[in-house]
Design a protein around this motif. Structure first.
Motif, PDB file in Angstrom:
ATOM      1  N   ALA A   1       0.818  -1.214   0.000  1.00 53.35           N
ATOM      2  CA  ALA A   1       0.000   0.000   0.000  1.00 53.35           C
ATOM      3  C   ALA A   1       0.849   1.261   0.000  1.00 53.35           C
ATOM      4  O   ALA A   1       0.513   2.249  -0.673  1.00 53.35           O
ATOM      5  N   GLU A   2       1.976   1.229   0.721  1.00 50.55           N
ATOM      6  CA  GLU A   2       2.800   2.431   0.782  1.00 50.55           C
ATOM      7  C   GLU A   2       3.464   2.757  -0.554  1.00 50.55           C
ATOM      8  O   GLU A   2       3.636   3.921  -0.923  1.00 50.55           O
ATOM      9  N   ILE A   3       3.805   1.706  -1.331  1.00 49.22           N
ATOM     10  CA  ILE A   3       4.392   1.930  -2.660  1.00 49.22           C
ATOM     11  C   ILE A   3       3.332   2.478  -3.606  1.00 49.22           C
ATOM     12  O   ILE A   3       3.573   3.433  -4.343  1.00 49.22           O
ATOM     13  N   SER A   4       2.144   1.856  -3.588  1.00 50.65           N
ATOM     14  CA  SER A   4       1.054   2.327  -4.439  1.00 50.65           C
ATOM     15  C   SER A   4       0.727   3.789  -4.146  1.00 50.65           C
ATOM     16  O   SER A   4       0.579   4.609  -5.061  1.00 50.65           O
ATOM     17  N   ALA A   5       0.642   4.136  -2.847  1.00 54.88           N
ATOM     18  CA  ALA A   5       0.304   5.507  -2.464  1.00 54.88           C
ATOM     19  C   ALA A   5       1.385   6.486  -2.900  1.00 54.88           C
ATOM     20  O   ALA A   5       1.095   7.596  -3.381  1.00 54.88           O
ATOM     21  N   ALA A   6       2.646   6.077  -2.745  1.00 52.75           N
ATOM     22  CA  ALA A   6       3.747   6.965  -3.128  1.00 52.75           C
ATOM     23  C   ALA A   6       3.761   7.233  -4.627  1.00 52.75           C
ATOM     24  O   ALA A   6       3.977   8.371  -5.067  1.00 52.75           O
ATOM     25  N   ILE A   7       3.513   6.189  -5.403  1.00 52.76           N
ATOM     26  CA  ILE A   7       3.505   6.341  -6.858  1.00 52.76           C
ATOM     27  C   ILE A   7       2.373   7.265  -7.296  1.00 52.76           C
ATOM     28  O   ILE A   7       2.577   8.206  -8.070  1.00 52.76           O
ATOM     29  N   ILE A   8       1.169   7.010  -6.805  1.00 46.38           N
ATOM     30  CA  ILE A   8       0.020   7.814  -7.201  1.00 46.38           C
ATOM     31  C   ILE A   8       0.195   9.271  -6.772  1.00 46.38           C
ATOM     32  O   ILE A   8      -0.114  10.209  -7.522  1.00 46.38           O
ATOM     33  N   ALA A   9       0.723   9.499  -5.563  1.00 48.24           N
ATOM     34  CA  ALA A   9       0.917  10.869  -5.084  1.00 48.24           C
ATOM     35  C   ALA A   9       1.891  11.628  -5.987  1.00 48.24           C
ATOM     36  O   ALA A   9       1.651  12.793  -6.337  1.00 48.24           O
ATOM     37  N   LYS A  10       2.969  10.963  -6.367  1.00 46.45           N
ATOM     38  CA  LYS A  10       3.969  11.610  -7.218  1.00 46.45           C
ATOM     39  C   LYS A  10       3.390  11.925  -8.598  1.00 46.45           C
ATOM     40  O   LYS A  10       3.603  13.009  -9.153  1.00 46.45           O
ATOM     41  N   LEU A  11       2.646  10.976  -9.157  1.00 51.54           N
ATOM     42  CA  LEU A  11       2.082  11.164 -10.489  1.00 51.54           C
ATOM     43  C   LEU A  11       1.000  12.241 -10.488  1.00 51.54           C
ATOM     44  O   LEU A  11       0.918  13.053 -11.426  1.00 51.54           O
ATOM     45  N   LYS A  12       0.171  12.263  -9.455  1.00 51.76           N
ATOM     46  CA  LYS A  12      -0.879  13.286  -9.376  1.00 51.76           C
ATOM     47  C   LYS A  12      -0.279  14.679  -9.221  1.00 51.76           C
ATOM     48  O   LYS A  12      -0.812  15.658  -9.768  1.00 51.76           O
ATOM     49  N   ALA A  13       0.834  14.773  -8.496  1.00 51.10           N
ATOM     50  CA  ALA A  13       1.486  16.069  -8.341  1.00 51.10           C
ATOM     51  C   ALA A  13       2.028  16.572  -9.671  1.00 51.10           C
ATOM     52  O   ALA A  13       2.043  17.777  -9.948  1.00 51.10           O
ATOM     53  N   ALA A  14       2.471  15.616 -10.513  1.00 52.67           N
ATOM     54  CA  ALA A  14       3.031  15.996 -11.806  1.00 52.67           C
ATOM     55  C   ALA A  14       1.953  16.257 -12.851  1.00 52.67           C
ATOM     56  O   ALA A  14       2.050  17.202 -13.639  1.00 52.67           O
ATOM     57  N   ARG A  15       0.903  15.415 -12.866  1.00 52.96           N
ATOM     58  CA  ARG A  15      -0.159  15.540 -13.879  1.00 52.96           C
ATOM     59  C   ARG A  15      -1.518  15.405 -13.212  1.00 52.96           C
ATOM     60  O   ARG A  15      -2.187  14.371 -13.299  1.00 52.96           O
ATOM     61  N   PRO A  16      -1.984  16.454 -12.518  1.00 54.56           N
ATOM     62  CA  PRO A  16      -3.246  16.363 -11.774  1.00 54.56           C
ATOM     63  C   PRO A  16      -4.471  16.170 -12.659  1.00 54.56           C
ATOM     64  O   PRO A  16      -5.527  15.739 -12.169  1.00 54.56           O
ATOM     65  N   GLU A  17      -4.365  16.469 -13.946  1.00 58.17           N
ATOM     66  CA  GLU A  17      -5.525  16.341 -14.831  1.00 58.17           C
ATOM     67  C   GLU A  17      -5.788  14.889 -15.233  1.00 58.17           C
ATOM     68  O   GLU A  17      -6.856  14.556 -15.773  1.00 58.17           O
ATOM     69  N   MET A  18      -4.854  13.996 -14.984  1.00 60.65           N
ATOM     70  CA  MET A  18      -5.009  12.598 -15.363  1.00 60.65           C
ATOM     71  C   MET A  18      -5.736  11.811 -14.285  1.00 60.65           C
ATOM     72  O   MET A  18      -5.669  12.157 -13.101  1.00 60.65           O
ATOM     73  N   GLN A  19      -6.414  10.755 -14.713  1.00 56.39           N
ATOM     74  CA  GLN A  19      -7.091   9.857 -13.785  1.00 56.39           C
ATOM     75  C   GLN A  19      -6.236   8.602 -13.628  1.00 56.39           C
ATOM     76  O   GLN A  19      -6.066   7.841 -14.575  1.00 56.39           O
ATOM     77  N   PHE A  20      -5.691   8.418 -12.435  1.00 59.52           N
ATOM     78  CA  PHE A  20      -4.825   7.276 -12.176  1.00 59.52           C
ATOM     79  C   PHE A  20      -5.611   6.170 -11.475  1.00 59.52           C
ATOM     80  O   PHE A  20      -6.344   6.413 -10.522  1.00 59.52           O
ATOM     81  N   GLY A  21      -5.433   4.936 -11.986  1.00 63.65           N
ATOM     82  CA  GLY A  21      -6.149   3.795 -11.432  1.00 63.65           C
ATOM     83  C   GLY A  21      -5.243   2.891 -10.639  1.00 63.65           C
ATOM     84  O   GLY A  21      -4.390   3.356  -9.874  1.00 63.65           O
ATOM     85  N   ASN A  22      -5.396   1.585 -10.843  1.00 62.35           N
ATOM     86  CA  ASN A  22      -4.652   0.596 -10.071  1.00 62.35           C
ATOM     87  C   ASN A  22      -3.152   0.659 -10.322  1.00 62.35           C
ATOM     88  O   ASN A  22      -2.703   0.975 -11.432  1.00 62.35           O
ATOM     89  N   VAL A  23      -2.398   0.343  -9.303  1.00 57.89           N
ATOM     90  CA  VAL A  23      -0.965   0.125  -9.437  1.00 57.89           C
ATOM     91  C   VAL A  23      -0.738  -1.380  -9.351  1.00 57.89           C
ATOM     92  O   VAL A  23      -1.179  -2.021  -8.389  1.00 57.89           O
ATOM     93  N   GLU A  24      -0.075  -1.940 -10.349  1.00 58.42           N
ATOM     94  CA  GLU A  24       0.111  -3.383 -10.432  1.00 58.42           C
ATOM     95  C   GLU A  24       1.582  -3.709 -10.588  1.00 58.42           C
ATOM     96  O   GLU A  24       2.371  -2.878 -11.046  1.00 58.42           O
ATOM     97  N   THR A  25       1.955  -4.929 -10.222  1.00 60.97           N
ATOM     98  CA  THR A  25       3.328  -5.357 -10.440  1.00 60.97           C
ATOM     99  C   THR A  25       3.571  -5.583 -11.922  1.00 60.97           C
ATOM    100  O   THR A  25       2.634  -5.802 -12.696  1.00 60.97           O
TER     101      THR A  25
END
Length: 247
Positions: free
Chosen positions: A26-50
């Motif tokens: 969960a901490e990796i998924s949250a970190a990835i989504i937070a970083k991506l949303k900060a860079a491109r807030p207009e995008m809709q980010f879904g699941n993080v998968e291996t």
């Protein structure tokens, strides 16, 4: 026709499970989504998968697209990932779909296929969606199939009349499936010879045509390996044997 193809692919994609999504901490998924949303807030980010590469994660964006990200989300890659296999590069996303294809192909009864058995010991099987009026289907039957059967490959034909059910091509190929000697009738048609029209009740051609759409066939010949890998178009025997690990 195009709508049927699109629906078939949609069914395959909907059936494909997320690739080990539950295994992402969960901490990796949250970190990835937070970083991506900060860079491109207009995008809709879904699941993080291996992904198959350790430390690289697949992130779904805008519903149907995806990119790959490092564990901290700072570095991203966009584009298709491939797995190197004998004789080919296979899109990683297609590997999950291949499992669905294999399940669908395993459900087809052998009695509903026209089978050209291996000459000696069977070492592998190859499914072939075919149309008797297709030039490359004829080339495959004349040149590739004899070499494959000599090398231990059982060739399993399924019908895919490109012009659709009820067309002249459908009537020809259905007549092969309804013949007393299916192999001889199919071979005659592929040699551009006429066979008596005999469209019997309960023949499997229409069902196999629909199956072809479901597994992603959009032309003939279309080849499906035993693991569900889809290979569109004509392939020489040497190439196929290499892909199957038989040479």
């Amino acid at each position: 026709m195009m709508l049927k193809k699109m629906i078939g692919w949609l069914l395959v994609l909907l059936l494909v499970p997320a690739v080990n999504a539950a295994e992402v901490p969960a901490e990796i998924s949250a970190a990835i989504i937070a970083k991506l949303k900060a860079a491109r807030p207009e995008m809709q980010f879904g699941n993080v998968e291996t992904s198959p590469i350790k430390g690289l994660y697949l992130v779904r964006i805008n519903g149907t697209q995806f990119l790959y990200a490092s564990a901290d989300g700072e570095y991203i890659l966009a584009g298709e990932m491939y797995q190197a296999r004998p004789g080919m590069f296979v899109p990683v996303q297609d590997l999950a779909a291949a499992k669905i294809r294999k399940e669908l192909m395993d459900q087809v009864s052998e009695k509903d296929m026209i089978i050209f058995p291996a000459v000696d010991q069977r070492r592998a099987a190859l499914y072939v969606f075919t149309d008797v009026d297709c030039g490359y289907c004829r080339k495959l039957h004349k040149e590739t199939v004899p070499e494959l059967t000599l090398a231990g490959v059982e060739v399993r034909y399924l019908a895919f009349p490109r012009a659709g059910v009820g067309s002249p091509s459908y009537k020809k190929i259905a007549s092969a499936w309804c013949a007393d000697d299916r192999q001889a009738a199919l071979t005659a048609l592929k040699n551009n010879k006429a066979v008596p029209e005999n469209v019997c009740d309960g023949n499997p051609v229409a069902a196999q045509f629909e199956l072809g759409h479901k597994v992603g066939v959009n032309g003939t010949p279309a080849l499906v390996l035993e693991d569900g890998t889809l290979l569109p178009g004509y392939r020489p025997a040497a190439e196929l044997l290499k892909m199957m690990g038989l040479n």
